[in-house]
Design a protein around this motif. Sequence first.
Motif, PDB file in Angstrom:
ATOM      1  N   ALA A  57       0.823  -1.206   0.000  1.00  0.00           N
ATOM      2  CA  ALA A  57       0.000   0.000   0.000  1.00  0.00           C
ATOM      3  C   ALA A  57       0.858   1.257   0.000  1.00  0.00           C
ATOM      4  CB  ALA A  57      -0.910   0.004   1.233  1.00  0.00           C
TER       5      ALA A  57
ATOM      6  N   LEU B 149       0.145   5.703   0.589  1.00  0.00           N
ATOM      7  CA  LEU B 149      -0.770   6.802   0.876  1.00  0.00           C
ATOM      8  C   LEU B 149      -0.222   8.061   0.202  1.00  0.00           C
ATOM      9  CD1 LEU B 149      -1.561   6.266   4.660  1.00  0.00           C
ATOM     10  CD2 LEU B 149      -3.268   6.354   2.842  1.00  0.00           C
TER      11      LEU B 149
ATOM     12  N   LEU C 257      -6.319   0.708   4.724  1.00  0.00           N
ATOM     13  CA  LEU C 257      -5.916   1.930   4.033  1.00  0.00           C
ATOM     14  C   LEU C 257      -7.061   2.931   3.917  1.00  0.00           C
ATOM     15  CD1 LEU C 257      -3.122   2.725   2.798  1.00  0.00           C
ATOM     16  CD2 LEU C 257      -3.347   0.380   3.578  1.00  0.00           C
TER      17      LEU C 257
ATOM     18  N   TRP D 247      -7.159   4.699   7.266  1.00  0.00           N
ATOM     19  CA  TRP D 247      -6.048   5.641   7.417  1.00  0.00           C
ATOM     20  C   TRP D 247      -6.266   6.890   6.562  1.00  0.00           C
ATOM     21  CZ3 TRP D 247      -1.312   1.797   7.015  1.00  0.00           C
ATOM     22  CH2 TRP D 247      -1.210   1.084   8.216  1.00  0.00           C
ATOM     23  N   ALA D 248      -6.696   6.687   5.308  1.00  0.00           N
ATOM     24  CA  ALA D 248      -6.921   7.833   4.430  1.00  0.00           C
ATOM     25  C   ALA D 248      -8.003   8.744   4.998  1.00  0.00           C
ATOM     26  CB  ALA D 248      -7.308   7.351   3.028  1.00  0.00           C
TER      27      ALA D 248
ATOM     28  N   ALA E 186      -5.382   6.587  -1.127  1.00  0.00           N
ATOM     29  CA  ALA E 186      -4.787   5.308  -0.711  1.00  0.00           C
ATOM     30  C   ALA E 186      -4.765   4.361  -1.900  1.00  0.00           C
ATOM     31  CB  ALA E 186      -5.607   4.702   0.424  1.00  0.00           C
TER      32      ALA E 186
ATOM     33  N   TRP F 188      -3.796   0.448  -2.866  1.00  0.00           N
ATOM     34  CA  TRP F 188      -3.605  -0.818  -2.179  1.00  0.00           C
ATOM     35  C   TRP F 188      -3.708  -1.975  -3.163  1.00  0.00           C
ATOM     36  CZ3 TRP F 188      -7.784  -3.766  -3.084  1.00  0.00           C
ATOM     37  CH2 TRP F 188      -8.995  -3.100  -3.336  1.00  0.00           C
TER      38      TRP F 188
END
Length: 274
Positions: free
Chosen positions: A9, A11, A65, A68-69, A82, A84
């Motif tokens: 992944a 970001l 992801l 997190w994004a 993101a 992935w």
Amino acid sequence: MSSLEPAGALLLCRAEPSVVGPAAQLLHERMLLTRSGPEWSVLVPETKPWLSLEDGGGEPVDRVLGGWAGALAVGANWPVLALWWDADRSGFTLASGFRRPVGYEWLANGTPVGEGEALRTFAARLGLDPVLDLQALEALAKPDSEADARSRMLGLLAVLARAGLVLPTGLTPGEPADRLREVARIQPDAEQITWSGWRDAVHAELDVVEATSVGAWLRGPRARWLAAAQLAAGVPLTVHGLRRRSGGWTTAGALLLLHGALGFAYEKLRAARD
């Protein structure tokens, strides 16, 4: 993208590393940060929670992801993309502010799995060319027997390159997570993001935010309205994450609650620091 390749992944943040770094600390995850163009930064996760699914300790890479994004973008005025992939699929999730994330994915053999409207929304939110760039994106959603998941992702990056994205050589979708980490680490401006404690993280983020156009929202009635909105959104998102045992969405909700609480406490925090 062969079935032997592990998950990985990236970001991508449309902001300078100096802005992204303080925000990334709040994820409580070890990451490597480096520049990826005049207006872009890239975060490479050092931890790999999606690789422990067999022992019940991980989550699918897209869910991690996506969380997190969303957590990064919800308190920022810049979007987070993101990227992935795993043995079966690859895709992206775009998060921007309080708006609902938009995403798309492809099977390993390149078969599109998603709605065309998602690509149009993606182009609009990133300010891409509504004709040339959108045509290139729509081509990624058409059947192509010669295109696998990796080539689809490279096609996506080619579109983003026209928007200023310049990924360092070797930071390529489909590469193993360990390889991505090593490439990021040798970049001249690479910075390791680690959790330094709430006080340092909050002060660093406040300094960055004050220097942006959002700074005007830090005090007064507008700040209190924004803080209330963040708290109202953070509670159900945190509950949703806890119910689904999703660390990513729980983090996003917790960050909303944090930003909301800071909105009410900001003047006292700044007065104490000054």
